[in-house]
Design a protein around this motif. Structure first.
Motif, PDB file in Angstrom:
ATOM      1  N   PHE A 158       6.490  -5.053 -15.002  1.00  0.00           N
ATOM      2  CA  PHE A 158       6.171  -5.457 -13.636  1.00  0.00           C
ATOM      3  C   PHE A 158       4.672  -5.734 -13.510  1.00  0.00           C
ATOM      4  N   GLY A 159       4.336  -6.831 -12.835  1.00  0.00           N
ATOM      5  CA  GLY A 159       2.948  -7.006 -12.441  1.00  0.00           C
ATOM      6  C   GLY A 159       2.591  -5.891 -11.485  1.00  0.00           C
ATOM      7  N   ILE A 160       3.346  -5.786 -10.404  1.00  0.00           N
ATOM      8  CA  ILE A 160       3.296  -4.642  -9.496  1.00  0.00           C
ATOM      9  C   ILE A 160       4.738  -4.354  -9.087  1.00  0.00           C
ATOM     10  N   HIS A 161       5.142  -3.110  -9.191  1.00  0.00           N
ATOM     11  CA  HIS A 161       6.528  -2.752  -8.901  1.00  0.00           C
ATOM     12  C   HIS A 161       6.831  -3.082  -7.439  1.00  0.00           C
ATOM     13  N   PRO A 162       7.951  -3.779  -7.159  1.00  0.00           N
ATOM     14  CA  PRO A 162       8.243  -4.203  -5.782  1.00  0.00           C
ATOM     15  C   PRO A 162       8.358  -3.044  -4.800  1.00  0.00           C
ATOM     16  N   ALA A 163       8.887  -1.902  -5.228  1.00  0.00           N
ATOM     17  CA  ALA A 163       8.997  -0.758  -4.326  1.00  0.00           C
ATOM     18  C   ALA A 163       7.622  -0.202  -3.991  1.00  0.00           C
ATOM     19  N   LEU A 164       6.709  -0.257  -4.939  1.00  0.00           N
ATOM     20  CA  LEU A 164       5.350   0.233  -4.708  1.00  0.00           C
ATOM     21  C   LEU A 164       4.631  -0.668  -3.710  1.00  0.00           C
ATOM     22  N   LEU A 165       4.767  -1.979  -3.885  1.00  0.00           N
ATOM     23  CA  LEU A 165       4.133  -2.924  -2.963  1.00  0.00           C
ATOM     24  C   LEU A 165       4.742  -2.805  -1.567  1.00  0.00           C
ATOM     25  N   ASP A 166       6.051  -2.694  -1.499  1.00  0.00           N
ATOM     26  CA  ASP A 166       6.719  -2.605  -0.199  1.00  0.00           C
ATOM     27  C   ASP A 166       6.295  -1.361   0.567  1.00  0.00           C
ATOM     28  N   ALA A 167       6.143  -0.256  -0.154  1.00  0.00           N
ATOM     29  CA  ALA A 167       5.826   1.015   0.500  1.00  0.00           C
ATOM     30  C   ALA A 167       4.432   1.012   1.122  1.00  0.00           C
ATOM     31  N   THR A 168       3.549   0.108   0.675  1.00  0.00           N
ATOM     32  CA  THR A 168       2.217   0.061   1.284  1.00  0.00           C
ATOM     33  C   THR A 168       2.285  -0.325   2.750  1.00  0.00           C
ATOM     34  N   SER A 219       1.640   2.866 -10.933  1.00  0.00           N
ATOM     35  CA  SER A 219       2.699   3.721 -10.393  1.00  0.00           C
ATOM     36  C   SER A 219       2.245   4.450  -9.132  1.00  0.00           C
ATOM     37  N   THR A 220       0.943   4.493  -8.897  1.00  0.00           N
ATOM     38  CA  THR A 220       0.387   5.074  -7.671  1.00  0.00           C
ATOM     39  C   THR A 220      -0.678   4.133  -7.122  1.00  0.00           C
ATOM     40  N   LEU A 221      -0.850   4.159  -5.813  1.00  0.00           N
ATOM     41  CA  LEU A 221      -1.814   3.272  -5.165  1.00  0.00           C
ATOM     42  C   LEU A 221      -2.552   3.998  -4.059  1.00  0.00           C
ATOM     43  N   ARG A 222      -3.771   3.537  -3.816  1.00  0.00           N
ATOM     44  CA  ARG A 222      -4.482   3.815  -2.588  1.00  0.00           C
ATOM     45  C   ARG A 222      -4.568   2.485  -1.840  1.00  0.00           C
ATOM     46  N   ALA A 223      -4.127   2.477  -0.604  1.00  0.00           N
ATOM     47  CA  ALA A 223      -4.051   1.233   0.154  1.00  0.00           C
ATOM     48  C   ALA A 223      -4.951   1.286   1.378  1.00  0.00           C
ATOM     49  N   ARG A 224      -5.689   0.208   1.570  1.00  0.00           N
ATOM     50  CA  ARG A 224      -6.451   0.027   2.803  1.00  0.00           C
ATOM     51  C   ARG A 224      -5.891  -1.192   3.521  1.00  0.00           C
ATOM     52  N   ILE A 225      -5.434  -0.985   4.750  1.00  0.00           N
ATOM     53  CA  ILE A 225      -4.798  -2.052   5.528  1.00  0.00           C
ATOM     54  C   ILE A 225      -5.637  -2.233   6.786  1.00  0.00           C
ATOM     55  N   ALA A 226      -6.404  -3.320   6.801  1.00  0.00           N
ATOM     56  CA  ALA A 226      -7.347  -3.552   7.892  1.00  0.00           C
ATOM     57  C   ALA A 226      -6.815  -4.624   8.825  1.00  0.00           C
ATOM     58  N   THR A 228      -8.147   0.387  11.062  1.00  0.00           N
ATOM     59  CA  THR A 228      -7.851   0.392   9.624  1.00  0.00           C
ATOM     60  C   THR A 228      -6.968   1.579   9.278  1.00  0.00           C
ATOM     61  N   LEU A 229      -5.932   1.290   8.498  1.00  0.00           N
ATOM     62  CA  LEU A 229      -4.989   2.317   8.049  1.00  0.00           C
ATOM     63  C   LEU A 229      -5.190   2.532   6.547  1.00  0.00           C
ATOM     64  N   TYR A 230      -5.194   3.786   6.127  1.00  0.00           N
ATOM     65  CA  TYR A 230      -5.296   4.141   4.708  1.00  0.00           C
ATOM     66  C   TYR A 230      -4.025   4.887   4.321  1.00  0.00           C
ATOM     67  N   ALA A 231      -3.557   4.678   3.085  1.00  0.00           N
ATOM     68  CA  ALA A 231      -2.304   5.329   2.684  1.00  0.00           C
ATOM     69  C   ALA A 231      -2.302   5.633   1.196  1.00  0.00           C
ATOM     70  N   ASP A 232      -1.667   6.737   0.850  1.00  0.00           N
ATOM     71  CA  ASP A 232      -1.351   7.082  -0.534  1.00  0.00           C
ATOM     72  C   ASP A 232       0.085   6.659  -0.797  1.00  0.00           C
ATOM     73  N   ILE A 233       0.287   5.902  -1.864  1.00  0.00           N
ATOM     74  CA  ILE A 233       1.617   5.401  -2.216  1.00  0.00           C
ATOM     75  C   ILE A 233       1.924   5.805  -3.648  1.00  0.00           C
ATOM     76  N   ALA A 234       3.158   6.233  -3.907  1.00  0.00           N
ATOM     77  CA  ALA A 234       3.532   6.616  -5.265  1.00  0.00           C
ATOM     78  C   ALA A 234       5.008   6.350  -5.504  1.00  0.00           C
ATOM     79  N   LEU A 235       5.321   5.912  -6.698  1.00  0.00           N
ATOM     80  CA  LEU A 235       6.714   5.781  -7.121  1.00  0.00           C
ATOM     81  C   LEU A 235       7.230   7.153  -7.545  1.00  0.00           C
ATOM     82  N   PRO A 236       8.547   7.393  -7.448  1.00  0.00           N
ATOM     83  CA  PRO A 236       9.093   8.657  -7.958  1.00  0.00           C
ATOM     84  C   PRO A 236       8.769   8.832  -9.435  1.00  0.00           C
TER      85      PRO A 236
END
Length: 314
Positions: free
Chosen positions: A137-147, A179-186, A121-129
């Motif tokens: 936006f439902g979810i900003h495409p750059a934010l989703l892509d960066a996950t 504008s910011t996310l915590r992502a869990r990628i299992a 499992t990978l965890y990540a902090d993601i944030a837009l500038p």
């Protein structure tokens, strides 16, 4: 998801990517999303197409299904962050590494701030500038892509082969304008992952039940941005000039230049086509191609055939 919201089908049940959308250095591209009628069970088939303004042909990039209902968030992200036991990953030069592999992201898309790993499992902090507008936006495409950027680095093998998104399943949005996310990628299989996205308090933003990735090399990435072929290759007849009739020889695919006679400057091969099993078009094409290849190899192996140029008769 935006199209689904207009049609009361806001959940992306599945989306399969078929071809990259390459933007030209100059000019514009028309993008078109086609949604079919509702099938009686709350689903709509969709497809995504593009066409440069100077072309008439459309390229299909993706197909999928919208649905009226989706999955509720399960196994939410704990407010304790980063999770206990997760090992910190070095992301300082992550985008330099991705650029070397052929993935060059502009500043808005460089959202990976930090990453940790705990087993599969990978965890990540993601944030837009700061200052990036998320209105509408439902979810900003750059934010989703960066996950997925941390995943791209972690799945790159020793040969420099990346794994990029191919098929998405079970996409549900739970909150908008993040504008910011915590992502869990299992990891859920050899080539699949499940994603849970939350805001800094742990409240759910989006879930992706399954994302299938496919390997791609830097060379394939480089050619993906090139102009796509608008049709199959076609035969273009090139006029023969400068040779007299005495300098032309006709041969059958089974013939060889095994005599001591001088080889003419122009040789034309009469290819009849292989006649194998009726209806076996691929097999007959392969057999005919093999005949022609062997003929060319035989002639090229003869030192006397150096000046001969291959042609095909009308």
């Amino acid at each position: 998801m935006h199209a689904g919201n207009q049609l009361d089908a806001p959940h992306v049940e599945e989306l399969t990517l078929e071809a990259p959308l390459a933007l030209p250095e100059q000019g514009t591209v028309h993008l078109q999303l086609v949604a079919a009628s509702e099938d009686g069970q709350g689903r709509r088939a969709i497809s995504v197409h593009s066409r440069p303004t100077d072309q008439d042909l459309w390229t299909r990039h993706a197909t999928g299904t919208l649905a009226t209902t989706g999955s509720a968030p399960t196994d939410p992200i704990d407010a304790n962050w980063p999770p206990n036991g997760a090992t910190s990953l070095d992301t300082a030069d992550a985008y330099e590494q991705l650029a070397e592999l052929g993935l060059r992201y502009g500043p808005v898309f460089q959202g990976l701030q930090a990453a940790w790993r705990d087993g599969d499992t990978l965890y990540a902090d993601i944030a837009l500038p700061k200052g990036t507008d998320t209105t509408g936006f439902g979810i900003h495409p750059a934010l989703l892509d960066a996950t997925l950027h941390g995943t791209a680095l972690s799945t790159t093998d020793s040969a420099g082969q990346l794994s990029l998104p191919f098929a998405w399943n079970g996409i549900t949005l739970h909150a908008t304008e993040a504008s910011t996310l915590r992502a869990r990628i299992a990891s859920t299989g050899p080539d699949t992952v499940a994603l849970t996205l939350a805001d800094p308090t742990g409240a759910p933003v989006a879930t992706i039940g399954s994302l299938t990735v496919r390997p791609i090399t830097p060379e394939q990435l480089a050619t993906a941005g090139a102009e796509q072929h608008r049709s199959l290759f076609a035969v273009d007849w090139v006029p023969v000039s400068g040779e007299s009739p005495e300098a032309v020889a006709y041969v059958e695919p089974t013939e060889r230049a095994d005599t001591d006679d001088p080889i003419p400057g122009l040789v034309l091969a009469h290819v009849h086509g292989h006649q194998g099993a009726p209806g076996d078009v691929p097999g007959n094409v392969h057999a005919t191609t093999q005949q022609v290849r062997e003929l060319v190899q035989q002639w090229l192996a003869d030192e006397r055939s150096g000046p001969v140029r291959p042609r095909r008769p009308r």
